[in-house]
Design a protein around this motif. Sequence first.
Motif, PDB file in Angstrom:
ATOM      1  N   GLU A 229      -2.941  61.638  16.762  1.00 18.23           N
ATOM      2  CA  GLU A 229      -2.829  60.356  16.061  1.00 18.23           C
ATOM      3  C   GLU A 229      -2.345  59.304  17.049  1.00 18.23           C
ATOM      4  OE1 GLU A 229      -3.729  60.455  13.019  1.00 18.23           O
ATOM      5  OE2 GLU A 229      -3.534  62.569  12.503  1.00 18.23           O
ATOM      6  N   GLN A 230      -2.453  58.035  16.620  1.00 18.98           N
ATOM      7  CA  GLN A 230      -1.909  56.952  17.442  1.00 18.98           C
ATOM      8  C   GLN A 230      -0.661  56.403  16.758  1.00 18.98           C
ATOM      9  OE1 GLN A 230      -3.466  56.027  20.467  1.00 18.98           O
ATOM     10  NE2 GLN A 230      -4.569  57.907  19.955  1.00 18.98           N
ATOM     11  N   ASN A 231       0.345  56.073  17.545  1.00 13.09           N
ATOM     12  CA  ASN A 231       1.556  55.485  16.973  1.00 13.09           C
ATOM     13  C   ASN A 231       2.304  54.763  18.077  1.00 13.09           C
ATOM     14  OD1 ASN A 231       3.679  54.951  15.085  1.00 13.09           O
ATOM     15  ND2 ASN A 231       3.273  56.926  14.090  1.00 13.09           N
TER      16      ASN A 231
ATOM     17  N   THR B 200       0.599  55.050  21.721  1.00 11.19           N
ATOM     18  CA  THR B 200       0.791  56.398  22.257  1.00 11.19           C
ATOM     19  C   THR B 200       0.017  57.414  21.439  1.00 11.19           C
ATOM     20  OG1 THR B 200       3.021  55.722  22.880  1.00 11.19           O
ATOM     21  CG2 THR B 200       2.598  58.080  22.885  1.00 11.19           C
ATOM     22  N   SER B 201      -0.644  58.336  22.131  1.00 10.26           N
ATOM     23  CA  SER B 201      -1.271  59.468  21.442  1.00 10.26           C
ATOM     24  C   SER B 201      -0.168  60.460  21.113  1.00 10.26           C
ATOM     25  CB  SER B 201      -2.299  60.137  22.347  1.00 10.26           C
ATOM     26  OG  SER B 201      -3.333  59.229  22.626  1.00 10.26           O
ATOM     27  N   ILE B 202      -0.068  60.788  19.846  1.00 12.92           N
ATOM     28  CA  ILE B 202       1.015  61.687  19.419  1.00 12.92           C
ATOM     29  C   ILE B 202       0.453  62.863  18.613  1.00 12.92           C
ATOM     30  CG2 ILE B 202       2.706  59.798  19.275  1.00 12.92           C
ATOM     31  CD1 ILE B 202       2.166  60.640  16.003  1.00 12.92           C
ATOM     32  N   CYS B 203       1.271  63.915  18.494  1.00  9.83           N
ATOM     33  CA  CYS B 203       0.974  64.966  17.516  1.00  9.83           C
ATOM     34  C   CYS B 203       2.269  65.295  16.796  1.00  9.83           C
ATOM     35  CB  CYS B 203       0.358  66.185  18.180  1.00  9.83           C
ATOM     36  SG  CYS B 203       1.412  66.979  19.384  1.00  9.83           S
ATOM     37  N   TYR B 204       2.127  65.814  15.604  1.00 11.38           N
ATOM     38  CA  TYR B 204       3.337  66.050  14.807  1.00 11.38           C
ATOM     39  C   TYR B 204       3.523  67.502  14.426  1.00 11.38           C
ATOM     40  CZ  TYR B 204       0.045  65.607  10.832  1.00 11.38           C
ATOM     41  OH  TYR B 204      -0.993  65.752   9.960  1.00 11.38           O
TER      42      TYR B 204
END
Length: 476
Positions: free
Chosen positions: A408-410, A422-426
Amino acid sequence: MATKVILEQLITNAERLNSLVDEAKEMAFQHGILLRTPETPNSSEAVSFAPFTLFPSPVPKATLLQALAVHTHFNTLVDKISQDPDFLEEALDGTIQADDFIAKLFDIYRKVQQEDRTQSIVVGLNRSDYMVDQRADRTSSLKQIEINTIAVGGFGVSDRLSVVHRHTMKSVGLLEESKCIQDTSRTPRMSAALAKAWELYGQHKAVILFLVEEVQLSKLSHRTIERELWNRNIPVVHRRFDEVSRRGSLDADKRLFIDGLEVAVVYYRYGYMPEHYTEQTWDARLLMERSLAVKCPDISTHLAGTKKVQQVLARPGVLERFFPDQPQVVEQIRATFAGLYTLDMGPEGDRTVAMALANPDKFVLKPQREGGGNNYFGEDIVRVLQEVKGDERRAAYILMDRIRPRIEQNILLKKGLPLKLTSICYEIGVFGAYVRHGQEMVLNEVAGHILRSKSTEYDDAGLMRGITTFDNPLII
Ligand code: ADP
Ligand code: MG
Ligand code: MG
């Protein structure tokens, strides 16, 4: 989650972005989303906002519901394992030979087993962590990363992040979408289990002892739990291992005392890493475990949360041992398991080594450690396995399929970190709370959930290491 378009507009409009970010940070202060600062971790005079994402991240509803629905079974499972000495002994046999820390914990476990009188009340506060695996065929599935059974964080100061996220969403015009953020009441429910254990102990003057770390960055989270307890007229004290070691004692009945106070419950917020102990404080852990105080967790529940136990549970037939007449429960739990592989000595472990060396990017190599930053990925797996593969040292690790979560982007907000898309993962975390009295489960609850996100530039995670940020699921 703000759409990609909104994020891209925001990131190119510095004035608008800075103003929204300032507002989010100020709200974080107002709602107690705080950490002490790394520069002065033991001072009550300086705090900063705890790291968080500017927007919530989209989580498929069915996935979250699946994680919540299975959790009371995980509570039961952990508790059953903790009462099964044969299982623990067998599962951890190879690990004990290879890992001095687990061996020391196991040594305490054996000593407690030999005691004639022990506490029959147990309180468990755990957190099961998941990633949503994106398969090549574009379907996704919930996979457990691990379950933590000692000193779990992620509740406390972060509880009100939903309020901040609702506001940031509304600020960028996503009014309808902002309704898809739920409030959670993690801290009251987790604290209620500690309160229940205290009540069952039955001495109204006895205290709950928070066994705390030396560097108390997350003191304010402890305080939010503590406040819930004081509100119920339950006295709380904080002590470090060295204080218990110098000033703790047992009376003739093995009741635990410190500084003239009887301890009803020991709540460990520390003691999950080898560095947390000295020779002397190992004795303090033993003293507490032998005592009649209720432990959260007791030593056997601590061991039940090791990654080695997680791997053994994934073997065929093992879950059936704990749920012999409940095939649906077995199925529900097993559905969350990723591939987990033994590295114990023997042909099966040899196959694991060969498999990992042939395709290191498909796996994660994990030692029996907690708190983030201990796992090996990619070429590091090859390096470590080449060194230990020929002898029993390799049994200190397990191998796990590497999960590839959706990206995701955040925008991550952390003191000192420049603002950028930022490319993120949760990771979804589900909290569990239970209390057992003898053979009776008097409380078995799902105590809420949390989302924690990190930039995809990191393989491993950790809030205290400054990589992980608090997040919220935006239910889609
Ligand atoms: P710890 O007890 O240190 O938190 P974890 O098993 O949770 O250990 O691993 C730490 C981090 O490493 C996780 O939060 C996750 O970011 C990453 N990680 C762990 N296992 C996997 C996996 N199987 N696939 C992808 N990433 C993983
Ligand atoms: Mg862990
Ligand atoms: Mg973890």
